[in-house]
Design an enzyme around this catalytic site. Structure first.
Site, PDB file in Angstrom:
ATOM      1  N   GLU A 205       0.850  -1.184   0.000  1.00 41.43           N
ATOM      2  CA  GLU A 205       0.000   0.000   0.000  1.00 41.43           C
ATOM      3  C   GLU A 205       0.892   1.242   0.000  1.00 41.43           C
ATOM      4  O   GLU A 205       1.893   1.287   0.691  1.00 41.43           O
ATOM      5  CB  GLU A 205      -0.882  -0.045   1.262  1.00 41.43           C
ATOM      6  CG  GLU A 205      -1.891   1.036   1.344  1.00 41.43           C
ATOM      7  CD  GLU A 205      -2.667   1.199   0.052  1.00 41.43           C
ATOM      8  OE1 GLU A 205      -3.385   0.272  -0.335  1.00 41.43           O
ATOM      9  OE2 GLU A 205      -2.534   2.264  -0.592  1.00 41.43           O
ATOM     10  N   PHE A 206       0.516   2.247  -0.788  1.00 38.40           N
ATOM     11  CA  PHE A 206       1.360   3.450  -0.888  1.00 38.40           C
ATOM     12  C   PHE A 206       0.653   4.693  -0.352  1.00 38.40           C
ATOM     13  O   PHE A 206       1.044   5.812  -0.669  1.00 38.40           O
ATOM     14  CB  PHE A 206       1.784   3.669  -2.340  1.00 38.40           C
ATOM     15  CG  PHE A 206       2.579   2.518  -2.904  1.00 38.40           C
ATOM     16  CD1 PHE A 206       3.917   2.352  -2.562  1.00 38.40           C
ATOM     17  CD2 PHE A 206       1.994   1.588  -3.754  1.00 38.40           C
ATOM     18  CE1 PHE A 206       4.657   1.281  -3.056  1.00 38.40           C
ATOM     19  CE2 PHE A 206       2.724   0.517  -4.254  1.00 38.40           C
ATOM     20  CZ  PHE A 206       4.053   0.360  -3.907  1.00 38.40           C
ATOM     21  N   LEU A 207      -0.419   4.509   0.413  1.00 38.59           N
ATOM     22  CA  LEU A 207      -1.173   5.693   0.839  1.00 38.59           C
ATOM     23  C   LEU A 207      -0.415   6.516   1.874  1.00 38.59           C
ATOM     24  O   LEU A 207       0.402   5.999   2.632  1.00 38.59           O
ATOM     25  CB  LEU A 207      -2.547   5.287   1.367  1.00 38.59           C
ATOM     26  CG  LEU A 207      -2.675   4.264   2.490  1.00 38.59           C
ATOM     27  CD1 LEU A 207      -2.499   4.912   3.837  1.00 38.59           C
ATOM     28  CD2 LEU A 207      -4.029   3.604   2.380  1.00 38.59           C
TER      29      LEU A 207
ATOM     30  N   GLU B  78      -0.666   9.258   5.084  1.00 36.22           N
ATOM     31  CA  GLU B  78      -1.565   9.767   6.105  1.00 36.22           C
ATOM     32  C   GLU B  78      -1.967  11.189   5.720  1.00 36.22           C
ATOM     33  O   GLU B  78      -1.169  11.937   5.164  1.00 36.22           O
ATOM     34  CB  GLU B  78      -0.866   9.797   7.473  1.00 36.22           C
ATOM     35  CG  GLU B  78      -0.614   8.407   7.999  1.00 36.22           C
ATOM     36  CD  GLU B  78      -0.057   8.400   9.413  1.00 36.22           C
ATOM     37  OE1 GLU B  78      -0.251   9.382  10.143  1.00 36.22           O
ATOM     38  OE2 GLU B  78       0.564   7.394   9.770  1.00 36.22           O
TER      39      GLU B  78
ATOM     40  N   ASN C  35       9.794   4.045  -0.337  1.00 39.56           N
ATOM     41  CA  ASN C  35       9.867   4.904   0.850  1.00 39.56           C
ATOM     42  C   ASN C  35      11.288   5.408   1.083  1.00 39.56           C
ATOM     43  O   ASN C  35      11.498   6.575   1.424  1.00 39.56           O
ATOM     44  CB  ASN C  35       9.372   4.149   2.091  1.00 39.56           C
ATOM     45  CG  ASN C  35       7.859   4.253   2.233  1.00 39.56           C
ATOM     46  OD1 ASN C  35       7.188   4.807   1.367  1.00 39.56           O
ATOM     47  ND2 ASN C  35       7.322   3.707   3.311  1.00 39.56           N
TER      48      ASN C  35
ATOM     49  N   ALA D  96      12.045  21.575   1.557  1.00 41.98           N
ATOM     50  CA  ALA D  96      13.057  21.570   2.618  1.00 41.98           C
ATOM     51  C   ALA D  96      12.447  22.015   3.942  1.00 41.98           C
ATOM     52  O   ALA D  96      11.402  22.660   3.965  1.00 41.98           O
ATOM     53  CB  ALA D  96      14.198  22.507   2.239  1.00 41.98           C
TER      54      ALA D  96
ATOM     55  N   CYS E 164       6.391   5.712   9.051  1.00 39.57           N
ATOM     56  CA  CYS E 164       6.897   4.916   7.922  1.00 39.57           C
ATOM     57  C   CYS E 164       8.352   5.190   7.559  1.00 39.57           C
ATOM     58  O   CYS E 164       9.193   4.295   7.676  1.00 39.57           O
ATOM     59  CB  CYS E 164       6.012   5.140   6.706  1.00 39.57           C
ATOM     60  SG  CYS E 164       4.287   4.820   7.067  1.00 39.57           S
TER      61      CYS E 164
HETATM   62  C1  UGA Z   1       4.748   7.663   3.379  1.00 40.44           C
HETATM   63  C2  UGA Z   1       4.724   7.494   1.839  1.00 40.44           C
HETATM   64  O1  UGA Z   1       4.648   8.773   1.217  1.00 40.44           O
HETATM   65  C3  UGA Z   1       3.537   6.631   1.393  1.00 40.44           C
HETATM   66  O2  UGA Z   1       3.595   6.411  -0.007  1.00 40.44           O
HETATM   67  C4  UGA Z   1       3.600   5.290   2.128  1.00 40.44           C
HETATM   68  O3  UGA Z   1       2.490   4.473   1.811  1.00 40.44           O
HETATM   69  C5  UGA Z   1       3.605   5.530   3.628  1.00 40.44           C
HETATM   70  O4  UGA Z   1       4.736   6.364   3.975  1.00 40.44           O
HETATM   71  C6  UGA Z   1       3.701   4.185   4.307  1.00 40.44           C
HETATM   72  O5  UGA Z   1       4.726   3.519   4.152  1.00 40.44           O
HETATM   73  O6  UGA Z   1       2.707   3.740   4.900  1.00 40.44           O
HETATM   74  P1  UGA Z   1       3.450   9.250   5.121  1.00 40.44           P
HETATM   75  O7  UGA Z   1       4.506   8.832   6.073  1.00 40.44           O
HETATM   76  O8  UGA Z   1       2.020   9.158   5.513  1.00 40.44           O
HETATM   77  O9  UGA Z   1       3.571   8.393   3.741  1.00 40.44           O
HETATM   78  O10 UGA Z   1       3.682  10.786   4.754  1.00 40.44           O
HETATM   79  P2  UGA Z   1       4.463  11.606   3.625  1.00 40.44           P
HETATM   80  O11 UGA Z   1       3.521  12.528   2.987  1.00 40.44           O
HETATM   81  O12 UGA Z   1       5.251  10.726   2.745  1.00 40.44           O
HETATM   82  O13 UGA Z   1       5.453  12.483   4.514  1.00 40.44           O
HETATM   83  C7  UGA Z   1       6.459  11.870   5.304  1.00 40.44           C
HETATM   84  C8  UGA Z   1       7.278  12.939   6.005  1.00 40.44           C
HETATM   85  O14 UGA Z   1       8.112  13.619   5.079  1.00 40.44           O
HETATM   86  C9  UGA Z   1       6.470  14.028   6.701  1.00 40.44           C
HETATM   87  O15 UGA Z   1       7.057  14.288   7.953  1.00 40.44           O
HETATM   88  C10 UGA Z   1       6.595  15.229   5.802  1.00 40.44           C
HETATM   89  O16 UGA Z   1       6.488  16.443   6.480  1.00 40.44           O
HETATM   90  C11 UGA Z   1       8.006  15.020   5.247  1.00 40.44           C
HETATM   91  N1  UGA Z   1       8.231  15.657   3.925  1.00 40.44           N
HETATM   92  C12 UGA Z   1       7.525  15.251   2.838  1.00 40.44           C
HETATM   93  C13 UGA Z   1       9.206  16.633   3.807  1.00 40.44           C
HETATM   94  O17 UGA Z   1       9.882  17.007   4.781  1.00 40.44           O
HETATM   95  N2  UGA Z   1       9.435  17.189   2.568  1.00 40.44           N
HETATM   96  C14 UGA Z   1       8.749  16.803   1.469  1.00 40.44           C
HETATM   97  O18 UGA Z   1       9.021  17.353   0.370  1.00 40.44           O
HETATM   98  C15 UGA Z   1       7.764  15.812   1.609  1.00 40.44           C
END
Ligand code: UGA
Length: 473
Positions: free
Chosen positions: A151-153, A155, A209, A253, A261
């Site tokens: 799953e790639f969703l 949160e 990831n 950034a 995750c």
């Molecule tokens: C992540 C992946 O994006 C999903 O595809 C995957 O399914 C999920 O893990 C999982 O393995 O269950 P998630 O952890 O919900 O999803 O959130 P993200 O939107 O990926 O953000 C992760 C972290 O990275 C957050 O703390 C966010 O603030 C940070 N982030 C994200 C950044 O610092 N910079 C960015 O450009 C993007």
């Protein structure tokens, strides 16, 4: 189709409600009685936009049932998804005891063909271990198969991500298992469906990831360079992202990544590689860079306020990202105790996650939870933005400034244009962009700046759209 789901946590719950929404009959099993009782009553156990409506609609329609009985989920499902937690152990490896528990509990009940599908993130080759365990417990391999359908969703946008994925990955080692999963998906999803074997599918999830986390640490290091040299990371990121081989996403950034995750999956992949004799040191560095981000924010606060002891600081956001109440591995977990140790008085606001952080850091004389960003700003020497909540983008800055003792903002998520914040009368610090330290001087003419934007045929400059988030007005 009739589907059984084991585990009603993040992945299990979203998977259950979404499959039900698509018309399938879903029985979701979880061993936590309280969770099952709440969900059966239509009360979400976690905050996720849109979840409550889909949950209630499908309970009403009779397509969705919650139970504590694994037998019920197993016996009523043609396909059974394993969505139980796979948290990290102290040594970084994934703790697969919940998967093992499910396997042991269902083994005696396997009767007729059952397809068990890994949906939780698991180390490559977990399916082989499940099959070996089942063979040992049941004495034969007939009657069940194992597949992988990661799953790639994300949160905060989980329902949307489930319903509109970029791709679906089906890892199966037999035509029958492959056909069953393909039947489940092909009617409702227009995205590419990648058919492959189980090991590839398992590895795709971890690698995806780890790659996204690498992108974030990379851009954070470029941000540090920008800051030293007086360049602007949002423009540099945009310039990089316009190359379609790189793409514009995950180049925001700031404070770095948290959540349940990325940090866990990075550690797990490093250990998987190590156990297989491969040195994936790159990922250790990605982790190291990320872990240093919170300390960097505190250093900036220290530089801005000079002495921290007895200063009041408003904290905007404690969730690891916006649109969730999840605080797992959130930067706030490091920032809050470190500031308290240094004698800082904190006024904390988060639209959803305050009650969770309060269980870790209970309210006391020097730490208060307040009901709005404006309350957090009252009497503050500085405001820290730790989460990219949308509501922070449209705050009334005039009001906020009038409430603060000194107009200092340390923005860990680069939500605003430094020049605009300066014009509003703030000292504004962010990551990888110029700090605006002096209050604007009304008598000084503005120094002309070169334009940043796209040159068009009409010889105009169109302003750059912001990479993610951006200006509020
Ligand atoms: C992540 C992946 O994006 C999903 O595809 C995957 O399914 C999920 O893990 C999982 O393995 O269950 P998630 O952890 O919900 O999803 O959130 P993200 O939107 O990926 O953000 C992760 C972290 O990275 C957050 O703390 C966010 O603030 C940070 N982030 C994200 C950044 O610092 N910079 C960015 O450009 C993007």
């Amino acid at each position: 189709m009739r589907l059984g789901i084991f585990g009603a946590g993040y992945v299990g719950l979203v998977t259950s409600v979404c499959f039900a929404e698509l018309g399938h009959t879903v029985v979701a099993a979880d061993k936590d009685r309280e969770v099952v009782a709440r969900l059966a009553d239509g009360v979400p156990t976690l905050y996720e936009p849109g979840l409550e409506n889909v949950l209630r609609a499908n309970l009403r329609a009779g397509r969705l049932t919650f139970t504590t009985s694994t037998t019920e989920a197993l016996q009523r499902g043609e396909i059974v998804f394993l969505c139980v937690g796979t948290p990290g152990r102290a040594d970084g490896r994934a703790d697969l005891s919940q998967i093992d528990e499910v396997v042991r509990s269902i083994a005696p009940m396997l009767n007729g063909y059952t397809l068990l599908v890994e949906k939780s993130t698991v180390p490559v080759d977990t399916a082989s271990c499940i099959i070996r365990a089942l063979r040992r417990l049941t004495g034969a391999r007939n009657g069940y198969e194992v597949a992988s359908n990661p799953e790639f969703l994300r949160e905060g946008s989980a329902i949307e991500d489930f319903m509109h994925p970029d791709r679906i990955v089906i890892g199966a080692d037999s035509p029958r298992a492959q056909a069953l999963l393909l039947d489940l998906y092909r009617r409702d999803f227009a995205c590419p469906i990648l058919l492959t074997d189980i090991k590839n599918a398992e590895l795709i999830k971890h690698a995806a990831n780890a790659f996204l986390a690498t992108k974030i640490s990379f851009i954070n290091m470029v941000a540090d360079l920008c800051e030293r040299v007086g360049a602007d990371i949002s423009i540099v990121a945009q310039g990089i992202g316009l190359d379609h081989r790189i793409g514009p996403h995950f180049l925001q950034a700031g404070l770095g990544f948290g959540g349940s995750c990325f940090p866990k999956d990075l550690k797990a992949l490093v250990r998987i590689a190590e156990d297989l004799g491969v040195d994936f040191g790159l990922l250790r560095e990605v982790e190291r860079i990320n872990e240093a981000r919170a300390a960097r924010l505190i250093k900036t606060l220290n530089e801005a306020l000079w002495v921290l002891r007895h200063k009041t600081v408003g904290v905007l956001g404690v969730a690891f990202k916006s649109n969730t109440d999840d605080i797992r591995n959130a930067p706030s977990l490091h920032v809050i105790p470190q500031l308290r140790e240094q004698g800082v008085l904190l006024r904390i606001y988060d639209p959803q996650a305050a009650f969770k952080i309060a269980t870790q850091f209970p309210a006391e004389a020097g730490l208060q939870y307040v009901p709005s960003a404006y309350e957090a700003a009252k009497g503050a020497h500085a405001l820290l933005i730790l989460t990219d909540w949308d509501e922070f983008r449209s705050l009334d800055w005039r009001q906020l400034r009038s409430l603060m003792r000194t107009p200092v903002i340390i923005d860990g998520r680069n939500l605003f244009d430094p020049a605009a914040m300066h014009a509003r009368g703030f000292e504004y610090y962010s990551f990888g962009r110029k700090h605006t330290q002096e209050p604007p001087d009304a008598d000084m003419p503005e120094r002309a700046e070169p334009a940043h934007g796209f040159h068009t045929a009409a010889s105009r400059i169109d302003p750059l759209p912001t990479v993610a988030g951006g200006e509020d007005d």
